[in-house]
Design an enzyme around this catalytic site. Structure first.
Site, PDB file in Angstrom:
ATOM      1  N   MET A 247      25.563  45.524  40.093  1.00 48.62           N
ATOM      2  CA  MET A 247      24.381  44.952  39.435  1.00 48.62           C
ATOM      3  C   MET A 247      24.020  43.596  40.024  1.00 48.62           C
ATOM      4  O   MET A 247      22.862  43.192  39.970  1.00 48.62           O
ATOM      5  CB  MET A 247      24.608  44.836  37.924  1.00 48.62           C
ATOM      6  CG  MET A 247      24.504  46.162  37.187  1.00 48.62           C
ATOM      7  SD  MET A 247      22.913  47.031  37.393  1.00 48.62           S
ATOM      8  CE  MET A 247      21.753  45.864  36.671  1.00 48.62           C
TER       9      MET A 247
ATOM     10  N   GLY B 132      31.081  46.104  42.079  1.00 45.50           N
ATOM     11  CA  GLY B 132      31.466  47.268  42.871  1.00 45.50           C
ATOM     12  C   GLY B 132      32.921  47.653  42.765  1.00 45.50           C
ATOM     13  O   GLY B 132      33.316  48.726  43.225  1.00 45.50           O
TER      14      GLY B 132
ATOM     15  N   ILE C 241      27.912  52.336  39.051  1.00 48.84           N
ATOM     16  CA  ILE C 241      27.644  50.909  39.234  1.00 48.84           C
ATOM     17  C   ILE C 241      28.413  50.085  38.198  1.00 48.84           C
ATOM     18  O   ILE C 241      28.646  50.547  37.075  1.00 48.84           O
ATOM     19  CB  ILE C 241      26.118  50.639  39.155  1.00 48.84           C
ATOM     20  CG1 ILE C 241      25.757  49.266  39.706  1.00 48.84           C
ATOM     21  CG2 ILE C 241      25.587  50.848  37.742  1.00 48.84           C
ATOM     22  CD1 ILE C 241      24.258  49.085  39.974  1.00 48.84           C
ATOM     23  N   CYS C 242      28.824  48.889  38.589  1.00 48.16           N
ATOM     24  CA  CYS C 242      29.396  47.894  37.682  1.00 48.16           C
ATOM     25  C   CYS C 242      28.784  46.548  38.076  1.00 48.16           C
ATOM     26  O   CYS C 242      27.682  46.512  38.601  1.00 48.16           O
ATOM     27  CB  CYS C 242      30.921  47.888  37.730  1.00 48.16           C
ATOM     28  SG  CYS C 242      31.631  47.342  39.296  1.00 48.16           S
ATOM     29  N   ARG C 243      29.479  45.450  37.860  1.00 43.79           N
ATOM     30  CA  ARG C 243      28.906  44.147  38.223  1.00 43.79           C
ATOM     31  C   ARG C 243      28.956  43.929  39.724  1.00 43.79           C
ATOM     32  O   ARG C 243      27.978  43.538  40.339  1.00 43.79           O
ATOM     33  CB  ARG C 243      29.625  43.005  37.502  1.00 43.79           C
ATOM     34  CG  ARG C 243      29.012  41.643  37.802  1.00 43.79           C
ATOM     35  CD  ARG C 243      29.580  40.537  36.941  1.00 43.79           C
ATOM     36  NE  ARG C 243      31.018  40.501  36.890  1.00 43.79           N
ATOM     37  CZ  ARG C 243      31.800  39.888  37.786  1.00 43.79           C
ATOM     38  NH1 ARG C 243      31.277  39.243  38.792  1.00 43.79           N
ATOM     39  NH2 ARG C 243      33.100  39.908  37.657  1.00 43.79           N
TER      40      ARG C 243
END
Length: 101
Positions: A80, A56, A52-54
């Protein structure tokens, strides 16, 4: 894969330190994308790794790189941002109300 994730997963957060500090999933493991290649020994190979990141994009890159090296990975495509919109739990490292930076 959206933020509708099963419980008990291995969640690898590849965002930067300030993003992590602002808000992250309670059980996530933090390894910045820039450190991923030197910290792979910390990532389990015996189960799926949800990345996961902010939003995708960085997690897609990380998931692809890990998959190419033999890991079973799933990109959390809405990141996120989607996690927060879905109302999933978040904590911060700052003591302030968690948010997605």
């Amino acid at each position: 894969m959206s933020a509708d994730l099963p419980a008990g997963i291995y969640l690898l957060d590849v965002r930067e330190d300030d993003e992590w500090a602002a808000g992250h999933a309670p059980d996530a493991i933090h390894v910045r994308l820039s450190e991923l290649s030197v910290r792979t020994e910390e990532i389990p190979r015996d189960r799926e790794v949800f990345v996961i990141c902010r939003s995708g994009a960085r997690s897609a890159y990380a998931a692809q790189a890990l998959a190419g090296a033999g890991w079973q990975t799933v990109n959390v495509s809405d990141g996120m941002t989607g996690w927060a919109v879905a109302g999933r739990p978040m904590i911060s490292e700052t003591g302030a109300e968690p948010y997605v930076a």
